[in-house]
Design an enzyme around this catalytic site. Structure first.
Site, PDB file in Angstrom:
ATOM      1  N   ALA A 117       0.840  -1.205   0.000  1.00 29.37           N
ATOM      2  CA  ALA A 117       0.000   0.000   0.000  1.00 29.37           C
ATOM      3  C   ALA A 117       0.870   1.249   0.000  1.00 29.37           C
ATOM      4  O   ALA A 117       2.086   1.183   0.222  1.00 29.37           O
ATOM      5  CB  ALA A 117      -0.929   0.021   1.204  1.00 29.37           C
ATOM      6  N   ASN A 118       0.241   2.377  -0.239  1.00 25.70           N
ATOM      7  CA  ASN A 118       0.879   3.679  -0.097  1.00 25.70           C
ATOM      8  C   ASN A 118       0.415   4.333   1.194  1.00 25.70           C
ATOM      9  O   ASN A 118      -0.657   4.008   1.717  1.00 25.70           O
ATOM     10  CB  ASN A 118       0.525   4.588  -1.286  1.00 25.70           C
ATOM     11  CG  ASN A 118       1.259   4.198  -2.546  1.00 25.70           C
ATOM     12  OD1 ASN A 118       2.398   3.753  -2.490  1.00 25.70           O
ATOM     13  ND2 ASN A 118       0.598   4.352  -3.682  1.00 25.70           N
ATOM     14  N   ARG A 119       1.183   5.306   1.686  1.00 28.01           N
ATOM     15  CA  ARG A 119       0.832   6.019   2.919  1.00 28.01           C
ATOM     16  C   ARG A 119      -0.157   7.139   2.583  1.00 28.01           C
ATOM     17  O   ARG A 119       0.241   8.266   2.333  1.00 28.01           O
ATOM     18  CB  ARG A 119       2.077   6.611   3.570  1.00 28.01           C
ATOM     19  CG  ARG A 119       3.127   5.604   3.988  1.00 28.01           C
ATOM     20  CD  ARG A 119       4.340   6.332   4.564  1.00 28.01           C
ATOM     21  NE  ARG A 119       5.433   5.432   4.852  1.00 28.01           N
ATOM     22  CZ  ARG A 119       5.587   4.757   5.989  1.00 28.01           C
ATOM     23  NH1 ARG A 119       4.690   4.886   6.957  1.00 28.01           N
ATOM     24  NH2 ARG A 119       6.624   3.963   6.170  1.00 28.01           N
ATOM     25  N   SER A 120      -1.412   6.832   2.570  1.00 30.79           N
ATOM     26  CA  SER A 120      -2.427   7.842   2.275  1.00 30.79           C
ATOM     27  C   SER A 120      -3.554   7.757   3.289  1.00 30.79           C
ATOM     28  O   SER A 120      -4.097   6.681   3.527  1.00 30.79           O
ATOM     29  CB  SER A 120      -3.003   7.646   0.863  1.00 30.79           C
ATOM     30  OG  SER A 120      -4.091   8.516   0.642  1.00 30.79           O
ATOM     31  N   VAL A 158      -2.880   5.166  -5.516  1.00 30.39           N
ATOM     32  CA  VAL A 158      -3.054   3.781  -5.974  1.00 30.39           C
ATOM     33  C   VAL A 158      -1.698   3.074  -5.974  1.00 30.39           C
ATOM     34  O   VAL A 158      -0.706   3.611  -6.471  1.00 30.39           O
ATOM     35  CB  VAL A 158      -3.658   3.755  -7.393  1.00 30.39           C
ATOM     36  CG1 VAL A 158      -3.849   2.319  -7.868  1.00 30.39           C
ATOM     37  CG2 VAL A 158      -4.978   4.518  -7.419  1.00 30.39           C
TER      38      VAL A 158
END
Length: 432
Positions: free
Chosen positions: A237-240, A304
């Site tokens: 995942a990304n850090r969002s 994404v």
């Protein structure tokens, strides 16, 4: 030159129009002084009624000095009410604006109370009414307030805000912050526009709706991260946090749009007045995005994940002594490019570029590569606090150049971006 022409057109249709401003008793009352100044600058006449509580926050003298008219406070004044002044005030204006609209004022309006100058004028008016709510987040979320808001909306009362942000109470934040003067003025301008939007109402009758900046438009927003499973326990995942995307969706809804928010996994409440599609993976997000088309504006704020594992393990991959699992990564679908280069293409396609170095160079390259109209670029490098934080510093990149915005709350970034998007649609098709 375009902005100057737009300002001149605004002044032309506002000049000579009149507002009745009803000032409620909340700390946000100080903002109405700036609202009056801006309204007068655009040629609007302003008369004001103040609740008794409002006079504890701003003085009648301050209000009178800016409006050039007496500030009315006393329902039983022998001079003001000799000719039933509250009736005359409520009928002589083109628009009634309530700011701040406290929980008490909203309750009085919803239930037809008329026990002071403000509530009596509101009950007697035959003109459109715009309210700018302001209160503690728990008061805004209370079931009684929600019922009152629903009643007022059904009665045709127009709303601007409230928005999410820090409260006057120490440590309090959430939905309940009053719209800024510029935002209230934009709603006033829309309601006094000479070109109303007509939509078919129940039973075949037509009803007139305020031409808010994005009224009648469909807006698609993506937000948050995607989670790409490695096994039942782990994912890529990304850090969002989703704060920026959710703020954009809410701002678009406040501007009058029908909004579809496609959100990855976040720890945020769904924005008010927005249709939300919850997804997990990039492939889920692409399917939800394509199902939402056609739209007028698409804003891709989601972070994404670029890759996923070629195969997802059915069971948790166990840690072994001296051995490391090997993964084959494959690219996820490019949602932004798919929409920007596909059909039906939205009238405006906006992407985001979260970068850690040479931000503007990467953003310009992404704009060209993806085929979108704008890129909102920001620096999310170590120490910036953007990922998961409440503030952002962005650059709006287009074929026409780069516009760098000052650091501001993500809610303010959202409002500014939505206002620019609405203006771009109008410029592309003035008759729309």
């Amino acid at each position: 030159m375009e902005h100057e022409a737009a300002d001149e057109n605004t002044r032309n249709h506002l000049a000579g129009r009149h507002l009745l401003l009803i000032i409620g008793g909340g700390i946000a009352a100080y903002k109405v002084l700036e609202l009056i100044r801006r309204a007068k600058d655009r040629g609007l006449g302003v008369r004001a009624i103040m609740t008794q509580a409002a006079t504890e926050f701003v003085t009648p003298l301050s209000v009178a000095s800016l409006t050039g008219e007496k500030a009315f406070t006393d329902l039983f004044s022998l001079t003001d009410e000799a000719d039933i002044g509250h009736i005359a005030l409520s009928r002589s204006a083109d628009l009634v604006v309530v700011a701040p609209a406290t929980a008490d004022l909203l309750a009085k309006m919803a239930n037809g109370h008329a026990d002071d100058y403000a509530s009596t004028a509101l009950l007697a008016t035959d003109k459109p009414v715009l309210v700018a709510p302001a209160m503690n987040p728990r008061m805004w979320a209370h079931a009684a307030t929600r019922r009152n808001v629903e009643t007022l909306q059904a009665d045709g009362i127009h709303f601007v805000g409230p928005y999410s942000g820090a409260m006057a109470e120490r440590g309090e934040s959430g939905f309940g912050r009053m719209a800024e003067p510029a935002e209230i003025l934009a709603a006033i301008e829309a309601l006094l526009s000479p070109v109303p939007l007509l939509l078919s109402g129940d039973g075949g009758h037509e009803k007139q709706l305020a031409l808010l900046p994005l009224a009648g438009k469909r807006v698609l927003v993506t937000s948050g991260p995607t989670h790409e499973p490695i096994d039942p326990v782990r994912y890529i995942a990304n850090r969002s946090s989703g704060r920026q995307g959710h703020a954009i969706a809410e701002a678009a809804a406040q501007a009058g749009a029908e909004v579809i928010l496609v959100s990855g996994p976040v720890n945020l409440p769904d924005p008010h007045g927005v249709k939300v599609r919850h997804v997990t993976t990039a492939r889920d997000m692409l399917a939800a995005v394509l199902a939402a088309l056609p739209v007028d504006i698409a804003i891709f704020a989601a972070a994404v994940a670029d890759w996923r594992t070629a195969e997802e393990a059915d069971a948790k991959i166990k840690k072994g002594a001296g051995t490391m699992p090997q993964f084959t990564l494959i690219e996820n679908p490019d949602i932004l490019a798919t929409v920007a280069k596909g059909a039906p293409r939205p009238g405006l396609v906006v992407g985001f570029a979260a970068e850690t170095d040479t931000v503007l160079d990467h953003a310009r390259a992404k704009l060209e590569r993806k085929g979108c109209d704008w890129i909102v670029a920001n620096d999310v490098g170590k120490g910036t606090g953007v990922m998961g934080g409440e503030r952002n510093t962005v650059h709006l990149v287009s074929k026409d150049g780069i516009e760098s915005w000052p650091t501001m709350d993500k809610t303010e970034v959202a409002r500014r971006l939505v206002a620019r998007a609405a203006a771009a649609l109008r410029a592309a098709d003035p008759q729309a």
